[in-house]
Scaffold this motif. Structure first.
Motif, PDB file in Angstrom:
ATOM      1  N   LEU A   9      -3.781 -53.587 -21.901  1.00 54.98           N
ATOM      2  CA  LEU A   9      -3.375 -54.827 -21.850  1.00 54.98           C
ATOM      3  C   LEU A   9      -4.429 -55.668 -21.462  1.00 54.98           C
ATOM      4  O   LEU A   9      -5.314 -55.386 -20.587  1.00 54.98           O
ATOM      5  N   TYR A  13      -0.322 -56.127 -15.234  1.00 57.07           N
ATOM      6  CA  TYR A  13       1.012 -56.057 -15.224  1.00 57.07           C
ATOM      7  C   TYR A  13       1.901 -57.233 -14.608  1.00 57.07           C
ATOM      8  O   TYR A  13       3.025 -57.411 -15.049  1.00 57.07           O
ATOM      9  N   MET A  25       6.804 -54.984 -17.470  1.00 49.60           N
ATOM     10  CA  MET A  25       5.641 -54.752 -18.183  1.00 49.60           C
ATOM     11  C   MET A  25       5.004 -53.289 -18.155  1.00 49.60           C
ATOM     12  O   MET A  25       4.657 -52.752 -19.069  1.00 49.60           O
ATOM     13  N   HIS A  29       4.768 -50.988 -21.257  1.00 54.29           N
ATOM     14  CA  HIS A  29       3.615 -50.739 -21.820  1.00 54.29           C
ATOM     15  C   HIS A  29       3.284 -49.182 -21.793  1.00 54.29           C
ATOM     16  O   HIS A  29       2.937 -48.207 -22.642  1.00 54.29           O
ATOM     17  N   HIS A  33       5.672 -48.060 -25.188  1.00 55.43           N
ATOM     18  CA  HIS A  33       4.500 -47.986 -26.138  1.00 55.43           C
ATOM     19  C   HIS A  33       3.659 -46.984 -26.159  1.00 55.43           C
ATOM     20  O   HIS A  33       3.500 -46.355 -27.328  1.00 55.43           O
ATOM     21  N   HIS A  78       4.280 -53.794 -30.905  1.00 53.42           N
ATOM     22  CA  HIS A  78       3.785 -53.889 -29.416  1.00 53.42           C
ATOM     23  C   HIS A  78       2.618 -54.393 -29.322  1.00 53.42           C
ATOM     24  O   HIS A  78       2.275 -55.100 -28.390  1.00 53.42           O
ATOM     25  N   SER A  79       1.572 -53.693 -30.162  1.00 55.52           N
ATOM     26  CA  SER A  79       0.061 -54.270 -29.899  1.00 55.52           C
ATOM     27  C   SER A  79      -0.023 -55.628 -30.302  1.00 55.52           C
ATOM     28  O   SER A  79      -0.557 -56.489 -29.734  1.00 55.52           O
ATOM     29  N   TRP A  82       1.555 -57.790 -27.274  1.00 61.12           N
ATOM     30  CA  TRP A  82       0.727 -57.803 -26.032  1.00 61.12           C
ATOM     31  C   TRP A  82      -0.567 -59.070 -26.175  1.00 61.12           C
ATOM     32  O   TRP A  82      -0.750 -59.663 -25.544  1.00 61.12           O
TER      33      TRP A  82
END
Ligand SMILES: [Fe+2]
Length: 208
Positions: A9, A13, A25, A29, A33, A78-79, A82
């Motif tokens: 990230l 967070y 978060m 993540h 993820h 998800h990539s 973020w």
């Protein structure tokens, strides 16, 4: 052997609080993820697919198993998610993207209202997207599960996503419970338009 990895990230967070809380978060993540990444690697190994070109795989996703579709989409989506969030977001868009949003949707506020409608209208888990259609125009669509507009399983309106809002409950339930509308309103406070503008340019360069 495929080796997709969990991206770091680009912020802490707790950096997106109070709009997106630290616990959400962290779990989102580190667990959700990470699971998409691990399951994608396993599914591609099973398929004896050695390509690491995820864009290309997603554009031909109908040739792959549901596990590649769900986890490849999960990793890609998800990539992107973020990437477009920031604790110091640029809160307004300008230039070519702003102009095209105004021409396509009426105004930025009209655009946000359409995105909210798409996010609320997605029954169950999924995403709502702003994407660049393969003809270069902008469009909004919602998709179920971890699908996205790049996938060749989409019947109409395919293109490159440049802004996505995760409307799975895992994205908001701890802080917002069932109030998906409130989460969708808060999202704009941490959306970094400079990242979306960059993705817009990248998408346009892919279709030129
Ligand atoms: Fe998610």
């Amino acid at each position: 052997m495929n080796s997709f990895t969990l991206p770091q990230l680009p912020y802490a967070y707790d950096a997106l609080e109070p709009f997106i809380d630290k616990e959400t978060m962290t779990i989102h993540h580190q667990r959700h993820h990470q699971a998409y990444v691990d399951n994608l690697n396993a599914a591609l190994q099973e398929a004896e697919e050695t390509s690491t070109d995820l864009d290309s795989i997603l554009q031909r996703i109908s040739e792959y198993s549901p596990a590649v579709r769900n986890n490849g989409g999960g990793h890609y989506n998800h990539s992107l998610f973020w990437d477009i969030l920031s604790p110091q977001p640029k809160l307004n868009t300008e230039g070519k993207l702003a102009e095209t949003i105004n021409n396509t949707f009426g105004s930025l506020e009209d655009f946000k209202a359409e995105m909210k409608k798409g996010g609320l209208g997605q029954f169950g888990s999924g995403w709502v997207w702003l994407f660049v259609k393969f003809n270069g125009s902008l469009a909004i669509a919602s998709t179920p599960n971890q699908d996205n507009p790049m996938m060749d399983t989409q019947s109409v309106n395919r293109g490159f996503p440049i802004l996505g809002i995760d409307v799975w409950e895992h994205a908001y339930y701890l802080a917002y419970q069932n109030k998906r509308a409130d989460y969708l309103d808060s999202f704009w406070s941490v959306l970094d338009w400079s990242a979306v503008e960059k993705k817009y340019e990248e998408a346009l360069s892919k279709i030129r």
